[in-house]
Design a protein around this motif. Structure first.
Motif, PDB file in Angstrom:
ATOM      1  N   LYS A 122    -154.761  21.578 -96.908  1.00 45.34           N
ATOM      2  CA  LYS A 122    -155.447  21.634 -98.204  1.00 45.34           C
ATOM      3  C   LYS A 122    -156.781  22.356 -98.092  1.00 45.34           C
ATOM      4  O   LYS A 122    -157.116  23.215 -98.919  1.00 45.34           O
ATOM      5  N   GLU A 123    -157.542  22.039 -97.037  1.00 48.99           N
ATOM      6  CA  GLU A 123    -158.880  22.609 -96.877  1.00 48.99           C
ATOM      7  C   GLU A 123    -158.835  24.095 -96.512  1.00 48.99           C
ATOM      8  O   GLU A 123    -159.750  24.855 -96.835  1.00 48.99           O
ATOM      9  N   LEU A 124    -157.757  24.527 -95.841  1.00 47.37           N
ATOM     10  CA  LEU A 124    -157.644  25.934 -95.461  1.00 47.37           C
ATOM     11  C   LEU A 124    -156.799  26.739 -96.438  1.00 47.37           C
ATOM     12  O   LEU A 124    -156.689  27.963 -96.311  1.00 47.37           O
ATOM     13  N   GLY A 125    -156.206  26.054 -97.427  1.00 47.18           N
ATOM     14  CA  GLY A 125    -155.426  26.745 -98.447  1.00 47.18           C
ATOM     15  C   GLY A 125    -154.125  27.318 -97.922  1.00 47.18           C
ATOM     16  O   GLY A 125    -153.682  28.387 -98.359  1.00 47.18           O
ATOM     17  N   VAL A 126    -153.486  26.592 -96.981  1.00 46.10           N
ATOM     18  CA  VAL A 126    -152.183  27.019 -96.451  1.00 46.10           C
ATOM     19  C   VAL A 126    -151.211  25.840 -96.553  1.00 46.10           C
ATOM     20  O   VAL A 126    -151.605  24.717 -96.914  1.00 46.10           O
ATOM     21  N   SER A 127    -149.952  26.072 -96.215  1.00 45.52           N
ATOM     22  CA  SER A 127    -148.957  24.999 -96.289  1.00 45.52           C
ATOM     23  C   SER A 127    -149.034  24.104 -95.052  1.00 45.52           C
ATOM     24  O   SER A 127    -149.540  24.512 -93.982  1.00 45.52           O
ATOM     25  N   VAL A 128    -148.515  22.898 -95.198  1.00 42.00           N
ATOM     26  CA  VAL A 128    -148.446  21.968 -94.063  1.00 42.00           C
ATOM     27  C   VAL A 128    -147.590  22.570 -92.952  1.00 42.00           C
ATOM     28  O   VAL A 128    -147.903  22.443 -91.764  1.00 42.00           O
TER      29      VAL A 128
ATOM     30  N   ILE B 183    -156.658  28.150 -87.684  1.00 41.02           N
ATOM     31  CA  ILE B 183    -156.165  26.783 -87.887  1.00 41.02           C
ATOM     32  C   ILE B 183    -156.453  25.914 -86.661  1.00 41.02           C
ATOM     33  O   ILE B 183    -156.893  24.758 -86.780  1.00 41.02           O
ATOM     34  N   GLN B 184    -156.223  26.446 -85.471  1.00 38.05           N
ATOM     35  CA  GLN B 184    -156.438  25.675 -84.249  1.00 38.05           C
ATOM     36  C   GLN B 184    -157.913  25.288 -84.079  1.00 38.05           C
ATOM     37  O   GLN B 184    -158.229  24.160 -83.700  1.00 38.05           O
ATOM     38  N   GLU B 185    -158.802  26.244 -84.352  1.00 37.25           N
ATOM     39  CA  GLU B 185    -160.240  25.954 -84.220  1.00 37.25           C
ATOM     40  C   GLU B 185    -160.695  24.948 -85.271  1.00 37.25           C
ATOM     41  O   GLU B 185    -161.516  24.062 -84.990  1.00 37.25           O
TER      42      GLU B 185
ATOM     43  N   MET C 215    -167.170   6.180 -85.261  1.00 39.31           N
ATOM     44  CA  MET C 215    -166.137   7.062 -84.704  1.00 39.31           C
ATOM     45  C   MET C 215    -165.726   8.088 -85.754  1.00 39.31           C
ATOM     46  O   MET C 215    -165.539   7.756 -86.918  1.00 39.31           O
ATOM     47  N   LYS C 216    -165.626   9.363 -85.309  1.00 35.07           N
ATOM     48  CA  LYS C 216    -165.249  10.423 -86.231  1.00 35.07           C
ATOM     49  C   LYS C 216    -163.799  10.226 -86.695  1.00 35.07           C
ATOM     50  O   LYS C 216    -162.916   9.983 -85.888  1.00 35.07           O
ATOM     51  N   ALA C 217    -163.593  10.347 -88.016  1.00 31.66           N
ATOM     52  CA  ALA C 217    -162.247  10.184 -88.562  1.00 31.66           C
ATOM     53  C   ALA C 217    -161.362  11.346 -88.119  1.00 31.66           C
ATOM     54  O   ALA C 217    -161.805  12.484 -88.010  1.00 31.66           O
ATOM     55  N   LYS C 218    -160.095  11.033 -87.868  1.00 29.67           N
ATOM     56  CA  LYS C 218    -159.138  12.050 -87.428  1.00 29.67           C
ATOM     57  C   LYS C 218    -158.485  12.690 -88.642  1.00 29.67           C
ATOM     58  O   LYS C 218    -158.036  12.004 -89.556  1.00 29.67           O
ATOM     59  N   ALA C 219    -158.438  14.021 -88.637  1.00 23.48           N
ATOM     60  CA  ALA C 219    -157.818  14.747 -89.741  1.00 23.48           C
ATOM     61  C   ALA C 219    -156.307  14.673 -89.645  1.00 23.48           C
ATOM     62  O   ALA C 219    -155.747  14.385 -88.589  1.00 23.48           O
ATOM     63  N   THR C 220    -155.647  14.931 -90.778  1.00 27.09           N
ATOM     64  CA  THR C 220    -154.185  14.983 -90.813  1.00 27.09           C
ATOM     65  C   THR C 220    -153.753  16.420 -91.095  1.00 27.09           C
ATOM     66  O   THR C 220    -154.563  17.267 -91.517  1.00 27.09           O
ATOM     67  N   LEU C 221    -152.477  16.700 -90.862  1.00 33.04           N
ATOM     68  CA  LEU C 221    -151.948  18.033 -91.166  1.00 33.04           C
ATOM     69  C   LEU C 221    -152.154  18.382 -92.640  1.00 33.04           C
ATOM     70  O   LEU C 221    -152.519  19.510 -92.988  1.00 33.04           O
ATOM     71  N   LYS C 222    -151.927  17.401 -93.497  1.00 32.69           N
ATOM     72  CA  LYS C 222    -152.041  17.619 -94.940  1.00 32.69           C
ATOM     73  C   LYS C 222    -153.470  17.982 -95.335  1.00 32.69           C
ATOM     74  O   LYS C 222    -153.698  18.889 -96.148  1.00 32.69           O
ATOM     75  N   GLN C 223    -154.450  17.273 -94.728  1.00 26.60           N
ATOM     76  CA  GLN C 223    -155.853  17.545 -95.047  1.00 26.60           C
ATOM     77  C   GLN C 223    -156.261  18.941 -94.595  1.00 26.60           C
ATOM     78  O   GLN C 223    -156.932  19.677 -95.321  1.00 26.60           O
ATOM     79  N   ILE C 224    -155.827  19.310 -93.388  1.00 27.90           N
ATOM     80  CA  ILE C 224    -156.164  20.637 -92.861  1.00 27.90           C
ATOM     81  C   ILE C 224    -155.555  21.721 -93.738  1.00 27.90           C
ATOM     82  O   ILE C 224    -156.197  22.726 -94.069  1.00 27.90           O
TER      83      ILE C 224
END
Length: 340
Positions: free
Chosen positions: A12-18, A39-41, A1-10
């Motif tokens: 960090k990876e996009l270089g924006v704030s939570v 961000i949505q995509e 099963m694919k792991a679910k991302a968190t707000l914090k991970q997204i």
């Protein structure tokens, strides 16, 4: 099963704030359209799912309605539920449904389970056992916790909340008067719901119509029970031992039973006997001759119940007032009655 991302991970990876991620996922106008789409995509790609518990703690709302109905096999409740689902979806709410199966304990259990942060409010038709025992403390406990309830069809004055009903009394007056206008002289009253509030209102309407038209009520033509097994036994005896030319049935089971028994006894419908029943289920149209009915407009009841509940959820008041909405019935004249 694919792991679910968190707000914090997204973030960090996009270089924006939570905070930016959260606002973008909630379609906030504070975030520019290109950033929002990016961000949505990305969140969709990473299988992000919002934490419903976290949302509940922040907003105090789940956008979920708990619905408790007594019997899913009853076509009336199925129609009400279709109206509930339609209106809830249009207003952005989800629906969780429980079936009490006419049980007080199951009704209590459903309320307890869904009131624990799962539902913002409830739409309920009271279980038969609850009405028989006049036990409503479980509803009052929910209301005391500031969780709104809307009752429909089966209601009680003991619970202070919004309600949606049809005018069972006057609908029954109208139906009985129509039979009398078609030259019915002796009208039998049949019911398998004598323990329910709606059954009592409908029976009283029949009595009132007979009084208004100056027709004597004959007790030997009244079969009121809360048991379908008892009803099945007594309806045969009624047709064997009494003579009558009209039937007003207070529920669908009694209506269909009267129709079948009349034909079995060799009576012609409507030449020898006219029949009007309450509730407008699928059997009413499929019977031959088709059954005339009092339609309760179930989908409209469901839609109105949702509107009342969401008003209470989204606009709570320190000094709440309560409304009883009355949905107008319709006498659907089919082939089981003589024409005026």
């Amino acid at each position: 099963m694919k792991a679910k991302a968190t707000l914090k991970q997204i973030a960090k990876e996009l270089g924006v704030s939570v905070s930016t991620v959260s606002k973008a996922l909630n379609d906030s106008p504070e975030i520019s359209e290109p950033t929002k789409i990016r961000i949505q995509e990305y969140a969709k790609l990473k299988n992000y799912k919002p934490n419903s518990i976290g949302l509940t703690l922040k907003t105090r709302r789940t956008k979920t309605i708990g619905v408790i109905i007594p019997n899913i096999l009853n076509s009336f409740f199925a129609k009400v539920f279709s109206g509930i689902e339609k209106e809830a979806e249009e207003q952005g709410y989800k629906v969780i449904t429980c079936i009490s199966n006419e049980s007080l304990e199951r009704e209590k259990g459903a309320l307890e389970m869904l009131s624990n942060g799962t539902a913002d409010g409830f739409i309920v038709s009271i279980a038969e056992e609850s009405q028989m025992q006049q036990e409503f403390a479980h509803f009052k406990s929910i209301l005391a916790d500031d969780i709104p309830i809307v009752l429909f069809d089966r209601i009680t004055d003991d619970i202070r909340c919004d309600k949606v009903i049809v005018d069972d009394f006057n609908a029954s007056v109208e139906a009985t008067q129509y039979l009398l206008k078609t030259q019915c002289k002796k009208i039998a009253l049949l019911s398998t719901i004598d323990n329910l509030s709606v059954g009592k209102y409908r029976a009283n309407g029949y009595m009132e119509a007979m009084k208004l038209e100056g027709v004597e009520v004959q007790e030997n033509l009244i079969l009121r029970t809360d048991s379908q097994a008892v009803f099945d036994q007594k309806i045969t005896e009624l047709f064997d031992n009494e003579t009558f030319d009209g039937v007003f049935s207070l529920d669908e089971y009694a209506s269909v039973a009267a129709h079948k028994t009349a034909l079995k006894k060799g009576l012609r419908i409507p030449e020898d006997i006219s029949i009007i029943g309450f509730a407008d289920g699928v059997w009413s149209r499929r019977l031959t001759p088709s059954l005339s009915t009092v339609s309760q407009h179930g989908p409209e009841i469901g839609q109105e119940a949702v509107r009342l509940l969401i008003q209470k959820i989204e606009h709570p008041s320190e000094e709440p007032s309560y409304k009883t909405s009355v949905i107008k019935t319709e006498l659907r004249k089919r082939d089981s009655i003589r024409k005026i």
